[in-house]
Design a protein around this motif. Structure first.
Motif, PDB file in Angstrom:
ATOM      1  N   VAL A  62      11.565  26.278  -0.180  1.00  0.00           N
ATOM      2  CA  VAL A  62      12.405  27.086   0.697  1.00  0.00           C
ATOM      3  C   VAL A  62      12.211  26.542   2.105  1.00  0.00           C
ATOM      4  O   VAL A  62      11.091  26.532   2.619  1.00  0.00           O
ATOM      5  CB  VAL A  62      12.032  28.582   0.645  1.00  0.00           C
ATOM      6  CG1 VAL A  62      12.857  29.381   1.647  1.00  0.00           C
ATOM      7  CG2 VAL A  62      12.209  29.133  -0.763  1.00  0.00           C
ATOM      8  N   VAL A  63      13.294  26.053   2.701  1.00  0.00           N
ATOM      9  CA  VAL A  63      13.242  25.491   4.045  1.00  0.00           C
ATOM     10  C   VAL A  63      13.848  26.503   5.013  1.00  0.00           C
ATOM     11  O   VAL A  63      14.978  26.935   4.828  1.00  0.00           O
ATOM     12  CB  VAL A  63      14.017  24.155   4.129  1.00  0.00           C
ATOM     13  CG1 VAL A  63      14.018  23.627   5.560  1.00  0.00           C
ATOM     14  CG2 VAL A  63      13.427  23.135   3.171  1.00  0.00           C
ATOM     15  N   VAL A  64      13.079  26.870   6.016  1.00  0.00           N
ATOM     16  CA  VAL A  64      13.562  27.742   7.082  1.00  0.00           C
ATOM     17  C   VAL A  64      13.569  26.915   8.360  1.00  0.00           C
ATOM     18  O   VAL A  64      12.510  26.503   8.845  1.00  0.00           O
ATOM     19  CB  VAL A  64      12.684  29.001   7.247  1.00  0.00           C
ATOM     20  CG1 VAL A  64      13.177  29.850   8.416  1.00  0.00           C
ATOM     21  CG2 VAL A  64      12.672  29.820   5.958  1.00  0.00           C
ATOM     22  N   ALA A  65      14.770  26.644   8.883  1.00  0.00           N
ATOM     23  CA  ALA A  65      14.913  25.870  10.115  1.00  0.00           C
ATOM     24  C   ALA A  65      15.030  26.834  11.284  1.00  0.00           C
ATOM     25  O   ALA A  65      15.823  27.777  11.248  1.00  0.00           O
ATOM     26  CB  ALA A  65      16.153  24.982  10.034  1.00  0.00           C
ATOM     27  N   VAL A  66      14.245  26.590  12.309  1.00  0.00           N
ATOM     28  CA  VAL A  66      14.174  27.479  13.466  1.00  0.00           C
ATOM     29  C   VAL A  66      14.538  26.680  14.720  1.00  0.00           C
ATOM     30  O   VAL A  66      14.080  25.554  14.901  1.00  0.00           O
ATOM     31  CB  VAL A  66      12.754  28.073  13.618  1.00  0.00           C
ATOM     32  CG1 VAL A  66      12.691  29.043  14.782  1.00  0.00           C
ATOM     33  CG2 VAL A  66      12.313  28.742  12.326  1.00  0.00           C
ATOM     34  N   ALA A  67      15.359  27.289  15.578  1.00  0.00           N
ATOM     35  CA  ALA A  67      15.718  26.664  16.850  1.00  0.00           C
ATOM     36  C   ALA A  67      15.637  27.715  17.947  1.00  0.00           C
ATOM     37  O   ALA A  67      15.967  28.877  17.721  1.00  0.00           O
ATOM     38  CB  ALA A  67      17.129  26.079  16.790  1.00  0.00           C
ATOM     39  N   GLY A  68      15.181  27.312  19.115  1.00  0.00           N
ATOM     40  CA  GLY A  68      15.095  28.231  20.252  1.00  0.00           C
ATOM     41  C   GLY A  68      13.670  28.591  20.582  1.00  0.00           C
ATOM     42  O   GLY A  68      12.750  27.799  20.391  1.00  0.00           O
ATOM     43  N   GLU A  69      13.492  29.804  21.067  1.00  0.00           N
ATOM     44  CA  GLU A  69      12.194  30.274  21.551  1.00  0.00           C
ATOM     45  C   GLU A  69      11.535  31.201  20.541  1.00  0.00           C
ATOM     46  O   GLU A  69      12.132  32.178  20.113  1.00  0.00           O
ATOM     47  CB  GLU A  69      12.378  30.988  22.880  1.00  0.00           C
ATOM     48  CG  GLU A  69      12.966  30.086  23.945  1.00  0.00           C
ATOM     49  CD  GLU A  69      13.226  30.788  25.257  1.00  0.00           C
ATOM     50  OE1 GLU A  69      12.810  31.959  25.422  1.00  0.00           O
ATOM     51  OE2 GLU A  69      13.845  30.171  26.126  1.00  0.00           O
ATOM     52  N   VAL A  70      10.294  30.883  20.201  1.00  0.00           N
ATOM     53  CA  VAL A  70       9.513  31.726  19.305  1.00  0.00           C
ATOM     54  C   VAL A  70       8.492  32.449  20.182  1.00  0.00           C
ATOM     55  O   VAL A  70       7.491  31.887  20.595  1.00  0.00           O
ATOM     56  CB  VAL A  70       8.832  30.883  18.201  1.00  0.00           C
ATOM     57  CG1 VAL A  70       8.018  31.784  17.280  1.00  0.00           C
ATOM     58  CG2 VAL A  70       9.868  30.092  17.414  1.00  0.00           C
ATOM     59  N   ASP A  71       8.823  33.708  20.483  1.00  0.00           N
ATOM     60  CA  ASP A  71       7.999  34.481  21.415  1.00  0.00           C
ATOM     61  C   ASP A  71       7.969  35.942  21.019  1.00  0.00           C
ATOM     62  O   ASP A  71       8.474  36.322  19.962  1.00  0.00           O
ATOM     63  CB  ASP A  71       8.500  34.292  22.853  1.00  0.00           C
ATOM     64  CG  ASP A  71       9.929  34.768  23.075  1.00  0.00           C
ATOM     65  OD1 ASP A  71      10.456  35.550  22.255  1.00  0.00           O
ATOM     66  OD2 ASP A  71      10.529  34.363  24.087  1.00  0.00           O
ATOM     67  N   VAL A  72       7.396  36.759  21.868  1.00  0.00           N
ATOM     68  CA  VAL A  72       7.220  38.181  21.579  1.00  0.00           C
ATOM     69  C   VAL A  72       8.548  38.878  21.273  1.00  0.00           C
ATOM     70  O   VAL A  72       8.594  39.820  20.479  1.00  0.00           O
ATOM     71  CB  VAL A  72       6.450  38.882  22.731  1.00  0.00           C
ATOM     72  CG1 VAL A  72       7.293  38.936  23.994  1.00  0.00           C
ATOM     73  CG2 VAL A  72       5.965  40.251  22.315  1.00  0.00           C
ATOM     74  N   VAL A  73       9.634  38.404  21.835  1.00  0.00           N
ATOM     75  CA  VAL A  73      10.951  39.010  21.605  1.00  0.00           C
ATOM     76  C   VAL A  73      11.511  38.614  20.249  1.00  0.00           C
ATOM     77  O   VAL A  73      12.106  39.427  19.549  1.00  0.00           O
ATOM     78  CB  VAL A  73      11.934  38.614  22.735  1.00  0.00           C
ATOM     79  CG1 VAL A  73      13.338  39.084  22.440  1.00  0.00           C
ATOM     80  CG2 VAL A  73      11.450  39.151  24.071  1.00  0.00           C
ATOM     81  N   THR A  74      11.329  37.352  19.851  1.00  0.00           N
ATOM     82  CA  THR A  74      12.002  36.837  18.665  1.00  0.00           C
ATOM     83  C   THR A  74      11.163  36.824  17.396  1.00  0.00           C
ATOM     84  O   THR A  74      11.716  36.742  16.298  1.00  0.00           O
ATOM     85  CB  THR A  74      12.515  35.406  18.935  1.00  0.00           C
ATOM     86  OG1 THR A  74      11.407  34.560  19.231  1.00  0.00           O
ATOM     87  CG2 THR A  74      13.511  35.394  20.084  1.00  0.00           C
ATOM     88  N   VAL A  75       9.841  36.897  17.512  1.00  0.00           N
ATOM     89  CA  VAL A  75       8.974  36.814  16.338  1.00  0.00           C
ATOM     90  C   VAL A  75       9.262  37.901  15.297  1.00  0.00           C
ATOM     91  O   VAL A  75       9.297  37.594  14.099  1.00  0.00           O
ATOM     92  CB  VAL A  75       7.477  36.792  16.744  1.00  0.00           C
ATOM     93  CG1 VAL A  75       6.576  37.172  15.582  1.00  0.00           C
ATOM     94  CG2 VAL A  75       7.122  35.411  17.255  1.00  0.00           C
ATOM     95  N   PRO A  76       9.478  39.158  15.664  1.00  0.00           N
ATOM     96  CA  PRO A  76       9.748  40.151  14.611  1.00  0.00           C
ATOM     97  C   PRO A  76      10.954  39.784  13.744  1.00  0.00           C
ATOM     98  O   PRO A  76      10.895  39.907  12.517  1.00  0.00           O
ATOM     99  CB  PRO A  76       9.992  41.448  15.396  1.00  0.00           C
ATOM    100  CG  PRO A  76       9.229  41.250  16.665  1.00  0.00           C
ATOM    101  CD  PRO A  76       9.377  39.792  16.993  1.00  0.00           C
ATOM    102  N   ASP A  77      12.016  39.302  14.361  1.00  0.00           N
ATOM    103  CA  ASP A  77      13.186  38.912  13.589  1.00  0.00           C
ATOM    104  C   ASP A  77      12.883  37.685  12.730  1.00  0.00           C
ATOM    105  O   ASP A  77      13.299  37.611  11.573  1.00  0.00           O
ATOM    106  CB  ASP A  77      14.375  38.635  14.517  1.00  0.00           C
ATOM    107  CG  ASP A  77      15.637  38.391  13.726  1.00  0.00           C
ATOM    108  OD1 ASP A  77      16.083  39.312  13.007  1.00  0.00           O
ATOM    109  OD2 ASP A  77      16.169  37.261  13.793  1.00  0.00           O
ATOM    110  N   LEU A  78      12.162  36.728  13.277  1.00  0.00           N
ATOM    111  CA  LEU A  78      11.805  35.533  12.515  1.00  0.00           C
ATOM    112  C   LEU A  78      11.002  35.916  11.279  1.00  0.00           C
ATOM    113  O   LEU A  78      11.296  35.461  10.170  1.00  0.00           O
ATOM    114  CB  LEU A  78      11.012  34.555  13.387  1.00  0.00           C
ATOM    115  CG  LEU A  78      10.495  33.308  12.673  1.00  0.00           C
ATOM    116  CD1 LEU A  78      11.633  32.481  12.109  1.00  0.00           C
ATOM    117  CD2 LEU A  78       9.627  32.486  13.619  1.00  0.00           C
ATOM    118  N   GLU A  79       9.996  36.751  11.445  1.00  0.00           N
ATOM    119  CA  GLU A  79       9.166  37.150  10.304  1.00  0.00           C
ATOM    120  C   GLU A  79       9.975  37.941   9.275  1.00  0.00           C
ATOM    121  O   GLU A  79       9.785  37.768   8.068  1.00  0.00           O
ATOM    122  CB  GLU A  79       7.961  37.947  10.773  1.00  0.00           C
ATOM    123  CG  GLU A  79       6.927  37.069  11.442  1.00  0.00           C
ATOM    124  CD  GLU A  79       5.638  37.789  11.712  1.00  0.00           C
ATOM    125  OE1 GLU A  79       4.611  37.337  11.179  1.00  0.00           O
ATOM    126  OE2 GLU A  79       5.648  38.794  12.455  1.00  0.00           O
TER     127      GLU A  79
END
Length: 122
Positions: free
Chosen positions: A27-44
């Motif tokens: 399973v490949v998850v490609a991420v672009a942009g900023e991984v920070d306190v704002v975006t981590v919950p959605d990423l996880e």
């Protein structure tokens, strides 16, 4: 690539694009942009929705432009989940990601690859 709702990459607010697919037995998850306190919950949340215990998770961070301590913690959590399932591999292709990993010695803990091809070969 989908973006986090309510975030505009041109507005100076944290932005994150996430896309996933199955490729060559992972399973490949490609991420672009900023991984920070704002975006981590959605990423996880997105990772949790697609992770499979029978396949390795390859997190492709080649498009990440910023990684903070919240993002580093999320990577450790992904690593722990990978120990229980099919494994966890990171694609790290830029200094915005490699530097924080080196400074925290997480590059010694995590399986880090310079390209998606290398990570898929495992």
């Amino acid at each position: 690539m989908r973006t986090v709702p309510g975030q505009d990459p041109d507005a100076g607010v944290s932005w994150l694009g996430v896309d996933h697919r199955e490729e060559r037995g992972a399973v490949v998850v490609a991420v672009a942009g900023e991984v920070d306190v704002v975006t981590v919950p959605d990423l996880e949340e997105r990772i949790d929705a697609v992770v499979r215990e029978d396949l390795p998770l390859v997190l492709d961070l080649a498009g990440v432009t910023f990684l903070d301590s919240t993002g580093l913690s999320a990577l450790v959590r992904c690593h722990r989940r990978g120990l229980l399932g099919g494994g966890f591999r990171l694609v790290v292709a830029n200094r915005a990601v490699s530097r924080p990993l080196e400074l925290t010695a997480l590059d010694d803990l995590l399986e880090v690859y310079p390209t998606l091809e290398a990570a898929l070969e495992g």
